[in-house]
Design an enzyme around this catalytic site. Structure first.
Site, PDB file in Angstrom:
ATOM      1  N   SER A 136      -3.911  -5.064   4.688  1.00 40.51           N
ATOM      2  CA  SER A 136      -2.992  -3.933   4.577  1.00 40.51           C
ATOM      3  C   SER A 136      -1.682  -4.417   3.963  1.00 40.51           C
ATOM      4  CB  SER A 136      -2.730  -3.344   5.961  1.00 40.51           C
ATOM      5  OG  SER A 136      -1.964  -4.269   6.713  1.00 40.51           O
ATOM      6  N   LYS A 137      -0.750  -3.505   3.888  1.00 37.92           N
ATOM      7  CA  LYS A 137       0.552  -3.827   3.305  1.00 37.92           C
ATOM      8  C   LYS A 137       1.222  -5.008   3.995  1.00 37.92           C
ATOM      9  CE  LYS A 137       1.763   0.691   1.568  1.00 37.92           C
ATOM     10  NZ  LYS A 137       2.205   1.974   2.027  1.00 37.92           N
ATOM     11  N   ARG A 138       0.962  -5.121   5.277  1.00 38.88           N
ATOM     12  CA  ARG A 138       1.547  -6.211   6.051  1.00 38.88           C
ATOM     13  C   ARG A 138       1.236  -7.582   5.463  1.00 38.88           C
ATOM     14  NH1 ARG A 138      -0.510  -7.500  10.797  1.00 38.88           N
ATOM     15  NH2 ARG A 138      -2.237  -6.049  10.532  1.00 38.88           N
TER      16      ARG A 138
END
Ligand code: GLU
Length: 419
Positions: A202-204
């Site tokens: 994910s963006k994380r």
């Protein structure tokens, strides 16, 4: 039978880097078999459509060079087809209407199973666990389940290549194919890509929209190469492969079942490899385009051999070279105490015959360093800072040549005049 694959994104968000792998594998399978690869826009979930994302998907495929065959297929233009098929199921008493929506009547006995091409594994479900489900919503749009089965049957998709998140929906799809008395296509469910902490990418994890990587200075070839290896090892064991080499070597049977891990550091390394093996003329165009043609092509041409081994991304050229087209900022650099030395350097520069020659330049400043009792390295570093405002630049003398003698002298004068 000819091989037809498709990439079927929903225009509900920008095309994510993970989608690149799905599109790429579908492309490789089709091209290897001299089949067709098509693009189907699954725009049936009206509430989730995001404007501009369809263009983003098309631009991404174009940037990557994953050219699809034929016209784009829009599900929103196929509403009559879905309706007609839902009606057929009602006619056969395999579906029913309730509150304006159409439900599929699942069978409760027996098992649904397929053999997935990834890992050649049997996937089996107990039909008793399957509740009736919506196939046509009250707004007249089909759900993914009906649209997938109808489209992939009518468009003769084989194999269906999609993310493993769809495995849990398989019994619904198998039952639908059976209800229409259609052959079930082969499926390849691609293992979900994880971040370095082993949770879903994910963006994380620094994962972004595919085109953001272009913005960050990544090359399309490097992205394709890196994404291809996320869950696949070519039989040749090669790590750097062109699209053609991938087509030659690719086989879904070699895709690993284990979840691959997206590692941005590895992608950066690979991008650097691509930059290093790029031809200078090609790299020049790439850097020039990346910098939005703000500088002359001649300038970029001179820069290329100096930066090629020093950058991992096209964007790395900016912090390394922007002093060549911008006046440096000296604020943060503590050279104030070096004013006397800078004056001496300036005097030497003004005394040197133009055009400056590398060997004479070096000799002159080595001697000056000896005279002043400072280290050779320090004097060259001071000159570097004086012309660039930076501690890291391409090789000093080559940088000065690009900058020109006059501009070099000018920058020293300006710096000295600051105190
Ligand atoms: N629209 C679905 C998605 O974006 C497509 C899945 C499929 O390839 O069938 O996940």
């Amino acid at each position: 039978m000819s091989v037809k694959t498709r990439f079927a994104p929903s225009p509900t968000g920008l095309m994510h880097i993970g989608g690149v792998r799905t599109a790429l594998y579908a492309y490789l399978v089709a091209k290897k078999a001299q089949g067709t690869f098509s693009l189907r826009i699954e725009d049936t979930d009206q509430a989730r459509l995001v404007e501009g994302t369809e263009e983003d998907i098309i631009d991404t495929l174009k940037w990557l060079g994953l050219q699809f065959d034929g016209e784009i297929i829009y599900q929103s233009k196929r509403m009559d087809i879905y309706k007609e098929h839902a009606q057929k199921l009602i006619g056969a008493e395999k579906a029913y209407e309730k509150d304006g929506a159409i439900y599929f009547k699942t069978k409760k006995e027996g098992k649904s199973k397929i053999v997935d091409l990834v890992g050649n594994r049997e996937i089996e479900f107990d039909n008793s666990a399957q509740d009736d489900f919506v196939i046509l919503k009250s707004d007249g749009y089909p759900t993914y389940h009906l649209a997938h089965v109808v489209d992939d049957h009518l468009l003769e998709t084989n194999p269906v290549i999609r993310g493993a998140e769809w495995i849990s929906s398989l019994p619904k799809h198998i039952m639908l194919f059976e209800a229409f008395s259609w052959e079930i296509p082969q499926y390849a469910h691609l293992p979900i890509i994880l971040g370095t902490d082993k949770s879903k990418l994910s963006k994380r994890h620094g994962a972004k929209a595919a085109l953001d990587y272009r913005q960050d200075g990544f090359l399309a070839e490097a992205i394709l190469n890196y994404m291809a290896l996320l869950g696949w090892t070519p039989p040749s064991g090669k790590e750097v492969l062109s699209l053609d080499e991938m087509i030659e070597e690719f086989d879904l049977a070699d895709v690993h079942l284990a979840n691959p891990v997206f590692d941005i550091t590895k992608l950066e390394w690979m991008n650097g490899e691509y930059i290093r093996k790029s031809q200078n003329s090609k790299l020049k165009s790439q850097i020039w385009e990346f910098l939005e043609r703000r500088h002359s092509e001649e300038l970029i041409e001179k820069i290329v051999p100096l930066v090629k081994d020093r950058i991992k991304k096209l964007s790395d050229v900016v912090p390394l070279c922007d002093f060549l087209w911008e006046t440096p900022e000296y604020d943060k650099l503590k050279v104030e105490s070096k004013k006397e030395i800078l004056i001496k350097i300036l005097e030497k520069m003004e005394g040197m015959e133009k055009p400056w020659k590398a060997d004479i330049f070096e000799k002159t400043f080595r001697e000056l360093a000896d005279e002043l009792g400072i280290k050779h390295g320090d004097i060259f570093q001071l000159i570097r800072i004086a012309i660039s405002g930076q501690t890291v630049t391409p090789p000093l003398f080559e940088s000065i040549q690009i900058l020109g003698e006059e501009e070099t002298v000018q920058r020293l004068k300006q710096l000295i005049a600051m105190w």
